[in-house]
Design a protein around this motif. Structure first.
Motif, mmCIF file in Angstrom:
data_model
loop_
_atom_site.group_PDB
_atom_site.id
_atom_site.type_symbol
_atom_site.label_atom_id
_atom_site.label_comp_id
_atom_site.label_asym_id
_atom_site.label_seq_id
_atom_site.Cartn_x
_atom_site.Cartn_y
_atom_site.Cartn_z
ATOM 1 N N VAL A 360 28.694 54.493 20.764
ATOM 2 C CA VAL A 360 28.538 53.779 21.115
ATOM 3 C C VAL A 360 28.367 53.778 23.079
ATOM 4 N N PHE A 361 28.289 53.311 23.889
ATOM 5 C CA PHE A 361 27.840 53.944 25.117
ATOM 6 C C PHE A 361 28.967 52.517 25.630
ATOM 7 N N THR A 362 29.550 53.334 27.133
ATOM 8 C CA THR A 362 30.290 52.198 27.690
ATOM 9 C C THR A 362 29.995 51.956 29.323
ATOM 10 N N ASP A 363 29.665 51.121 29.901
ATOM 11 C CA ASP A 363 29.974 51.920 31.301
ATOM 12 C C ASP A 363 31.341 50.931 32.218
ATOM 13 N N ASP A 364 32.305 51.000 32.402
ATOM 14 C CA ASP A 364 33.566 50.603 32.791
ATOM 15 C C ASP A 364 33.820 50.574 34.597
ATOM 16 N N ARG A 365 34.058 49.773 35.103
ATOM 17 C CA ARG A 365 34.551 49.590 36.434
ATOM 18 C C ARG A 365 35.625 48.573 36.160
ATOM 19 N N SER A 366 36.151 48.933 37.708
ATOM 20 C CA SER A 366 37.067 48.322 37.981
ATOM 21 C C SER A 366 37.701 47.829 39.233
ATOM 22 N N ARG A 367 38.016 47.472 40.002
ATOM 23 C CA ARG A 367 37.927 47.259 41.732
ATOM 24 C C ARG A 367 39.447 46.089 41.989
ATOM 25 N N ASP A 368 40.624 46.763 42.751
ATOM 26 C CA ASP A 368 41.433 45.480 43.511
ATOM 27 C C ASP A 368 40.718 44.874 44.181
ATOM 28 N N THR A 369 40.995 43.898 44.753
ATOM 29 C CA THR A 369 40.489 43.183 45.306
ATOM 30 C C THR A 369 42.033 41.890 46.202
ATOM 31 N N SER A 370 41.424 41.628 46.811
ATOM 32 C CA SER A 370 42.672 40.577 48.110
ATOM 33 C C SER A 370 42.995 38.941 47.527
ATOM 34 N N ALA A 371 40.933 38.629 46.728
ATOM 35 C CA ALA A 371 40.871 37.300 46.309
ATOM 36 C C ALA A 371 42.238 37.840 45.328
ATOM 37 N N SER A 372 42.379 35.672 45.218
ATOM 38 C CA SER A 372 43.197 34.919 44.117
ATOM 39 C C SER A 372 42.765 35.221 42.723
ATOM 40 N N VAL A 373 43.089 35.592 41.694
ATOM 41 C CA VAL A 373 42.991 35.413 40.185
ATOM 42 C C VAL A 373 41.579 33.744 40.148
ATOM 43 N N ALA A 374 42.391 32.878 40.630
ATOM 44 C CA ALA A 374 41.760 31.884 40.821
ATOM 45 C C ALA A 374 39.694 31.850 40.762
ATOM 46 N N ALA A 375 40.059 31.986 42.090
ATOM 47 C CA ALA A 375 38.481 32.316 43.315
ATOM 48 C C ALA A 375 37.884 33.916 42.499
ATOM 49 N N LEU A 376 38.643 34.519 41.580
ATOM 50 C CA LEU A 376 37.749 35.678 41.727
ATOM 51 C C LEU A 376 37.184 35.114 40.171
ATOM 52 N N TRP A 377 38.067 34.055 39.278
ATOM 53 C CA TRP A 377 37.140 33.449 37.720
ATOM 54 C C TRP A 377 36.344 32.415 38.363
ATOM 55 N N SER A 378 36.002 31.851 39.628
ATOM 56 C CA SER A 378 35.216 30.727 39.838
ATOM 57 C C SER A 378 33.542 31.502 39.700
ATOM 58 N N VAL A 379 34.074 32.247 40.558
ATOM 59 C CA VAL A 379 32.752 32.946 40.032
ATOM 60 C C VAL A 379 32.618 34.113 38.565
ATOM 61 N N ILE A 380 32.934 34.376 38.453
ATOM 62 C CA ILE A 380 32.653 35.159 36.785
ATOM 63 C C ILE A 380 33.031 34.086 35.742
ATOM 64 N N ALA A 381 33.060 32.911 36.137
ATOM 65 C CA ALA A 381 32.917 31.309 35.006
ATOM 66 C C ALA A 381 31.227 31.038 35.396
ATOM 67 N N GLY A 382 31.186 30.955 36.828
ATOM 68 C CA GLY A 382 29.812 30.841 36.997
ATOM 69 C C GLY A 382 28.374 31.581 37.136
ATOM 70 N N ILE A 383 28.352 32.320 36.190
ATOM 71 C CA ILE A 383 27.625 33.722 36.484
ATOM 72 C C ILE A 383 26.171 33.055 35.296
#
Length: 526
Positions: A360-383
C-alpha cells in the motif's frame, strides 16, 4: 427532496393516489431500482400518494443521500438473489421494475434476463397484483441494438410472468440530470459546428421526465388483469439535430451547424460522445445505439386508458427549459451520475489492520488552522465539479483527459449538487464512499488505473480552530500498479501539498468574511 417541494406530478393528484385495500390499509409498493435516476424520483411521489413503499437495495447506506431514505421499508439484498427478492415481495400490491444494466459491462443481457426471471417468479408466488415496467421505444421490424433488445426481452419475460404487467416504452427522456439530456446539452454547448453521426437525421419523440413519472404512477390503476405494452412519448417529433438546436435556443446559444457523416459508426460515435461530453463510453454506447433507428411511438393506445396529464404533455423545448432551471438553482433531484461505473472498484477502503502483508502506498498530510470546523467542512464538501480540486488545475485536467482517452469518466462528470454531498454521489472521477458531516469525506477512485485508490479529507476541532487531515491511499495491482505510483510520485508534492494549503486558505478566508456562501471559493482553485 421534501415531499412538499416536489415538482409535478407530486403524487398527491387524486387520480394518482394509492387506493385502500380491503382491510383498510394503503397499498404497498415495491420499487426495484429505487436509487436510480427515475426510481429516486418515483419513491417520494409514491410516498406522497399514500403508498407504503419498500425498496430492495444492496447498499442501504446509499439511501442516506435521499430525503425519503428513512421513510421507506428497506430490504437489503441483490435483485439476482431469489431469497432476497422473495422477502421484498411479501405483502406487496404493485411492483415498479426500473432496473436495467445499461452500464453493467459485459454480460449485461444475461444479467437482465436472470433478474427479470427472478422477479417474475417471486411476484407470481407472492400474488402481486401489478408489475409496472419501463422499457424503450423501438421500431417493430428493425434490427435492435444489444441493449435495446435486452430491454425488450425483459418486458416480454415480465408480460409472460402470470402477473398483470404494464410495460411502458419511452424514448429519449428529457430532465435535469438525465443522461440523454446531458448528452444533448454538452454536444450543443461544446461544439459550435458539429460533424455528427448520421443518426442526427433520425426522428425522435422525446418525453419529459415529469410525464414519464406521471405514466408510471397512473399505470398502477389500470384495469385489473391488463397485461400489455404501451408506447409513451411527448407531443413533439423532432430530428435529433433539431433537438440539439432546440436546446441551443433555450440556452441562449446560436444555432449550431450540423453535418451528418456516415463514417461515424456506433463504436466511433460512442468514443466521440465520451470525449466531447461527460458521458463515459460505457454509457454513451447504449445511448448511441438506441438512436440508430427512428424512435417514435407506433400507436397512442395509452390515451384510451391514461389521459394526458393536467395541462397536457410537456413540449420538448419546455422540458429543456425546466431542466435548465433546475440546474441553475442547484436542485437536480436525481442524476445519471448516480449510476455505477462498470469495472470501477467498488470495495470499501480496507481498515488499517488489514493492510498487513499487502502493498500500500499513502500520502498523509495534516495542518492546524484558525478556521472553524464549519468553514473547513464547507470547502471540503464543495470539492470537485465547478469548484475544482484546489491545486494545479492543469495537472488535474491532464489526468482527466487521460482517463477519458481510455474510456473512463474523466473530470467532466462533475457533481449533482454544487454544495451538498452524500454517500454514493459522483464527484468527477471519484465516488463518495463515506460522508460524516463536519468530520470526514472519503472518495473512492473510479478512474481507470492499475489498482484501487481513495482520498480522505478530515476536519476536527483543535485549540484555536481546527485541524485538517488529508490522506491518499493506493493499493497497486501487479507491477503496472507499482510503476504507475512511482511515475506520478514526483507530482504528488505539488498536487497534494497545494490542495492542503488552498483548502485551509479558503476556509480561513470564509471565516474572515463571516461565512460567505459563495460555493466556488478561490478562483485559482481550478
Amino acid at each position: 427532496m421534501r415531499v412538499d417541494s416536489l415538482t409535478a406530478p407530486t403524487g398527491r393528484e387524486p387520480a394518482l393516489r394509492s387506493r385502500l385495500r380491503g382491510d383498510g390499509t394503503a397499498e404497498r409498493a415495491l420499487v426495484l431500482g429505487s436509487t436510480g435516476y427515475l426510481g429516486g424520483r418515483l419513491v417520494p411521489r409514491l410516498l406522497a400518494a399514500g403508498y407504503r413503499v419498500r425498496v430492495l437495495v444492496r447498499s442501504p447506506e446509499r439511501l442516506a443521500a435521499f430525503a425519503w431514505g428513512s421513510d421507506v421499508d428497506v430490504v437489503v439484498g441483490d435483485a439476482r438473489d431469489a431469497d432476497a427478492v422473495a422477502r421484498a415481495m411479501q405483502d406487496v400490491d404493485v411492483v415498479w421494475y426500473l432496473i436495467h444494466s445499461m452500464t453493467s459491462g459485459r454480460g449485461f443481457a444475461d444479467l437482465d434476463r436472470r433478474v427479470a426471471l427472478v422477479v417474475s417468479r417471486a411476484a407470481r408466488d407472492a400474488k402481486v397484483h401489478r408489475i409496472v415496467y419501463l422499457g424503450g421505444l423501438h421500431p417493430p421490424e428493425a434490427e435492435l441494438s444489444d441493449h435495446l433488445r435486452s430491454r425488450v426481452e425483459v418486458g416480454e419475460i415480465l408480460l409472460g410472468s402470470g402477473v398483470p404487467t404494464v410495460a411502458l416504452q419511452a424514448g429519449v427522456v428529457i430532465g435535469s440530470g438525465s443522461a440523454s439530456f446531458e448528452m444533448i446539452r454538452h454536444l450543443t454547448e461544446v461544439l459550435p459546428y458539429m460533424p455528427a453521426p448520421r443518426w442526427v437525421r433520425n426522428l425522435i419523440q422525446p418525453v419529459a421526465v415529469r410525464d414519464v413519472l406521471y405514466y408510471l404512477l397512473a399505470a398502477a390503476h389500470l384495469p385489473a388483469g391488463m397485461n400489455r405494452a404501451f408506447d409513451i412519448g411527448g407531443p413533439d417529433v423532432w430530428r435529433y439535430g433539431q433537438m440539439m438546436n432546440g436546446y441551443a435556443i433555450e440556452a441562449g446559444l446560436p444555432q449550431r451547424g450540423i453535418a451528418a457523416l456516415p463514417v461515424l459508426t456506433p463504436t466511433l460515435a460512442s468514443h466521440w460522445v465520451n470525449l466531447v461530453t461527460p458521458i463515459p463510453r460505457a454509457l454513451a454506447r447504449p445511448l448511441v445505439e438506441s438512436l440508430q433507428n427512428d424512435c417514435v411511438m407506433q400507436d397512442h393506445d395509452i390515451d384510451a386508458f391514461i389521459p394526458p396529464p393536467p395541462g397536457g404533455l410537456t413540449p420538448y423545448r419546455e422540458a429543456v427549459s425546466l431542466a435548465l432551471g433546475r440546474v441553475e438553482i442547484d436542485e437536480v433531484e436525481t442524476s445519471w451520475l448516480d449510476a455505477k461505473v462498470p469495472e470501477a472498484p467498488s470495495d470499501p477502503l480496507p481498515s488499517d489492520p488489514d493492510w498487513a502483508g499487502r502493498t500500500v502506498f499513502t500520502d498523509d498530510r495534516s495542518r492546524d488552522t484558525s478556521a472553524s470546523v464549519a468553514a473547513l467542512w464547507s470547502v471540503i464538501a464543495g470539492i470537485g465539479g465547478e469548484n475544482g480540486w484546489y491545486s494545479t488545475p492543469v495537472l488535474w485536467s491532464l489526468r482527466g483527459w487521460a482517463d477519458r482517452l481510455v474510456g473512463g469518466v474523466g473530470l467532466s462528470r462533475g457533481r449533482r449538487s454544487r454544495t451538498r454531498v452524500a454517500v454514493g454521489d459522483a464527484i468527477d472521477f471519484w465516488r463518495v464512499e463515506a460522508c460524516e458531516e463536519e468530520r470526514l469525506l472519503r472518495l473512492r477512485a473510479e478512474m481507470k488505473l492499475p489498482g484501487s485508490a481513495w482520498l480522505e479529507l478530515r476536519c476536527e476541532p483543535s485549540d484555536g480552530g481546527s485541524r485538517y487531515t488529508q490522506r491518499a491511499v493506493y493499493f497497486p495491482k501487479g507491477l503496472s500498479g507499482r510503476l504507475y505510483w512511482w511515475a506520478i510520485l514526483p507530482f504528488h508534492g505539488v498536487i497534494f501539498a497545494g490542495m492542503q494549503n488552498l483548502i485551509v486558505a479558503i476556509a480561513e478566508g470564509r471565516d474572515r468574511t463571516s461565512g460567505s456562501d459563495s460555493p466556488g471559493g478561490d478562483p485559482t482553485s481550478g
